[in-house]
Enzyme design. Structure first.
Site, short mmCIF file in Angstrom:
data_model
loop_
_atom_site.label_atom_id
_atom_site.label_comp_id
_atom_site.label_asym_id
_atom_site.label_seq_id
_atom_site.Cartn_x
_atom_site.Cartn_y
_atom_site.Cartn_z
N SER A 1 1.00 -1.28 -0.08
CA SER A 1 0.08 0.11 -0.02
C SER A 1 0.67 1.40 -0.16
O SER A 1 2.11 1.23 0.11
CB SER A 1 -0.95 -0.04 1.00
OG SER A 1 -0.14 0.07 2.39
N ASP B 1 12.64 3.12 2.83
CA ASP B 1 11.51 3.25 3.75
C ASP B 1 12.18 3.02 5.30
O ASP B 1 11.78 3.88 6.19
CB ASP B 1 10.47 2.59 3.65
CG ASP B 1 10.59 0.93 3.35
OD1 ASP B 1 11.96 0.39 3.44
OD2 ASP B 1 9.67 0.63 2.85
#
Length: 489
Positions: A15, A241
């Site tokens: 996502s 990330d």
């Protein structure tokens, strides 16, 4: 202090989100502006990322920020998962869809590469743990198969670098994302030419490496027109990330470890220098780039992917809530069977519950039958893998880990947090859950001068977000469980 607004695009393997950060009086608030799904495309037996669809979602997030939140952000920044990349031709156009790291074309690439350059030398040159999907092995696979896209490519941009390029037209490679490739020198923003030569990769396809917090340029006029935004800067944040997530660890003092818990469990420490040796090679630890000259000494552990893939299969029969799975696992008997989460069998098996059952049968263990038993097997195995990894870190550094910070979505799993504290026998601090977006936002703030250091960033995060604490209450025989689990590693 007036409010300052920063828009973070945080893309995971399942996502993505556009998160608006509001910084005022040394406190940070978050507003979710846009959320969307991301999934691999499976076309003719190969897995790809639909990178242009993702870019459209980022523009939608920017448009919603401007039109629905009535905010012109001071800057934007993008982070994604590691290792994957887009290839561009001389006109700056993408050469085919980017491959997804879970594609099976690299299944034998590591072993074939080691016939050219030994495993030991490859590790000492890069300091990066061996995973078959590292960029080095992806590119080596393309060389071996004579992939036509690589032959016409004149530029390689990692996923966040490519999205930054679409926003600004600037081709640069950010250090933390480049460090996941196994193509950089340990702890340095320099490409290792020996690895390119061994793999047969043309070194001229990679771009200049820049540090996290660098302002790349302003968004292009056509994007300003499409979204209604001003000529705002695009910042190359800590664009891997995990690197952004580690920025947001609200830690104080020393002797702490972090666990960035999401699709992957990234467990490690923040080190002042790379820790590269034959010992860390044997343990398969990685040394990835961090901010302000730090190194993320860590291990990638197959994390929530295991349970996500089980849920995907179970949902075909009847859609389950996440809490239902936790509740079922809580009712199942503990320590009946274990898996090594990092066995290649679990990388992308298609049917995860079946793969877990096959693993248990192959290793002469009890074969879990119910959803609760399978979930419990996963949770028990994950926390025991965390214990195994912490012990390895302590053996390398000679220092005892005194507390663990769990950040990311996995910090919401209270049962898993408590099991982790119990297994490790040390306090566990859970939160913030939006760690990656927070780190992304705070690196943007640093780029425009709103904050001055990593220490100041962590103080702001400590003051802004609630963190749960889990004290070890070992009611179960973790010592015996660990002895059984250790045999699988």
């Amino acid at each position: 202090m007036s409010k300052q607004y920063f828009l973070a695009f945080d893309l995971g393997a399942s996502s993505g989100r556009a998160i608006l950060g509001i910084l005022e009086n040394k406190k940070l608030d978050l507003v979710e502006v846009h959320r969307f799904k991301n999934q691999m495309l499976h076309i003719h037996g190969t897995y790809y990322w639909n990178i242009f669809s993702l870019f459209e979602e980022l523009k939608t997030g920017l448009k919603k920020c401007v039109n629905e939140q009535n905010v012109q952000p001071e800057s934007i920044g993008t982070d994604t998962w590691g290792v994957d990349y887009a290839l561009l031709n001389k006109e700056g156009q993408v050469v085919g869809l980017p491959f997804a790291y879970r594609d099976h074309r690299t299944d034998n690439s590591m072993e074939e590469f080691f016939e050219v350059l030994s495993k030991k030398e490859t590790y000492l040159l890069s300091g990066i743990q061996f995973m078959q999907f590292n960029t080095l092995f992806q590119l080596f696979s393309s060389v071996q198969t004579e992939y036509s896209g690589l032959k016409v490519a004149e530029s390689l941009l990692f996923s966040p670098d490519f999205l930054n390029y679409l926003f600004t037209g600037e081709k640069k490679t950010e250090y933390t994302i480049a460090s996941t490739s196994q193509l950089l020198k340990p702890g340095k923003a320099e490409w290792e030419s020996k690895l390119f030569e061994a793999a047969g990769i043309p070194v001229n396809i990679v771009e200049e490496v820049i540090q996290p917090g660098t302002v790349l340029g302003k968004v292009l006029p056509e994007i300003q027109e499409e979204t209604g935004c001003n000529a705002i800067p695009c910042v190359a944040v800590a664009s891997h990330d995990t690197a952004s997530a580690v920025v947001s660890v609200p830690a104080k003092g020393e002797n702490w470890a972090y666990l960035s818990s999401g699709t992957w469990s990234l467990l490690g420490i923040e080190s002042e220098e790379p820790l590269v040796s034959e010992k860390t090679l044997t343990m398969n630890f990685t040394n990835e780039g961090g901010v302000e000259g730090t190194t993320r000494f860590l291990k990638n552990i197959m994390g929530m992917w295991l349970i996500q893939e089980c849920k995907r299969i179970w949902d075909e029969e009847k859609e389950l809530e996440w809490q239902e799975i936790v509740d079922m696992s809580n009712m199942a008997e503990s320590f009946k069977c274990y898996i090594n989460p990092d066995d290649p069998l679990f990388l992308n098996p298609g049917n995860m519950p079946k793969a877990i059952q096959e693993y248990c049968a192959k290793t002469n263990q009890y074969v879990p039958q119910t959803k609760g038993e399978i979930a419990r097997c996963i949770y028990d195995s994950l926390v025991l893998k965390y214990k195994f990894t912490i012990k390895q870190i302590e053996s390398v550094t000679g220092k005892k880990i005194e507390k663990l910070h769990i950040i990311g979505g996995g910090a919401n799993n209270k049962m898993l947090n408590q099991l982790t504290a119990d297994a490790l026998g040390i306090p566990v601090f859970a939160g913030p859950t939006e760690a990656t977006a927070i780190g992304n936002i705070m690196l943007q703030a640093k780029a425009v001068g709103a904050v001055s250091s990593l220490e100041e960033i962590r103080q702001i995060i400590f003051d802004s977000f609630e963190v749960g604490e889990y004290a070890p209450t070992p009611k179960m025989d973790w010592k015996t469980a660990y002895l059984h689990f250790e045999k699988l590693n």
